[in-house]
Write a protein that holds these residues in place. Structure first.
Motif: not given
Length: 274
Positions: A149-159
């Motif tokens: 949905s957001y692109g393979q290069g999107v950075k994902i943070g986790g909380v």
């Protein structure tokens, strides 16, 4: 099956309900109910809008329908100017009922439904074991959807909160995310912590009184993080108990301030590292 549950993992445990009206929406992703919060500037935009970062919000046992969790997700979206993705890690098997109306509860606590016709009645709490072999595949579907949905290069943070904190660390150890925040995390093991290494950034916000993460285990976690080269920080708030950052009684000043500091600390951590 639920009599041995720790209260933090049992949605039948009453929870203080914070004031406010959640503004996100629940959609289905590969059959998984998921709350999505958007920053005000992106309200009404396509869920597939290409952006550079998103935050994966992993809940504690009360799940995605706890108003407090939704309000936190909305606040993260506003402060970080990105979408917050909060999936149902329990596949409907351990959650509060939908369409909660806090006004129905004069003491502002929500008990588990006693409706024995509810299909989830026999699955109250974590009656079905939610170990990695159950939860990991759910999160894999969500992560795949994020990339699609957001692109393979999107950075994902986790909380993550309590139960969700373990899975933030598991995702970091698996190389899915590099920046995480865990609030009074529970049930993780040191092998999972040991898989984090250089290049990973982890912030821990812990309670002074926490029988799931007692001081000696927290310090042991910090020792492992130091040995493996993680960039980390750990903060303990006096006068707090397990769950303070998502289910704390805000009428108690120590709880309210700790919750606020933990939230601002998470925002700063993501702003600095993600």
């Amino acid at each position: 099956m639920t009599e041995h549950l720790h209260p933090c993992c049992d949605p039948s445990t009453p929870s203080a309900i914070w004031e406010g009206t959640p503004s996100g929406e629940v959609i289905e992703i590969s059959g998984i109910e998921t709350y999505i919060a958007k920053p005000p500037a992106l309200k009404g935009s396509s869920p597939t809008l290409k952006v550079d970062k998103v935050i994966l919000f992993l809940t504690e046992g009360h799940g995605i329908y706890l108003p407090n969790a939704q309000l936190l997700a909305d606040s993260f979206a506003s402060h970080l100017n990105c979408d917050i993705i909060m999936p149902d890690e329990f596949a409907g098997q351990a959650r509060l009922p939908k369409n909660i109306e806090p006004s129905l509860y004069p003491h502002k606590v929500i008990p588990w439904t006693e409706d024995k016709n509810d299909p989830n009645y026999d699955l109250r709490g974590l009656a079905v074991p939610h170990e990695p072999e159950v939860t990991d595949p759910i999160l894999e579907k969500i992560v795949s959807w994020i990339h699609e949905s957001y692109g393979q290069g999107v950075k994902i943070g986790g909380v993550g909160y309590c139960f969700g904190g373990r899975y933030v660390m598991r995702l970091m150890g698996a190389g899915v995310i590099d920046v995480g925040v865990v609030n009074h995390p529970s049930f993780f093991n040191m092998d999972e912590v040991g898989k984090l290494g250089r290049g990973k950034r982890l912030a821990i916000f812990a309670a002074e009184r926490d029988d799931i993460l007692p001081a000696e285990e927290r310090r042991g976690t910090e020792d492992v993080l130091t040995r493996t080269g993680v960039t980390w920080t750990s903060t303990v708030f006096s006068g707090t108990e397990h769950g303070f950052s998502v289910r704390g009684d805000l009428s108690i000043k120590e709880m309210r301030l700790a919750k606020e500091y933990a939230f601002r600390g998470a925002v700063q951590w993501f702003s600095d590292w993600l």
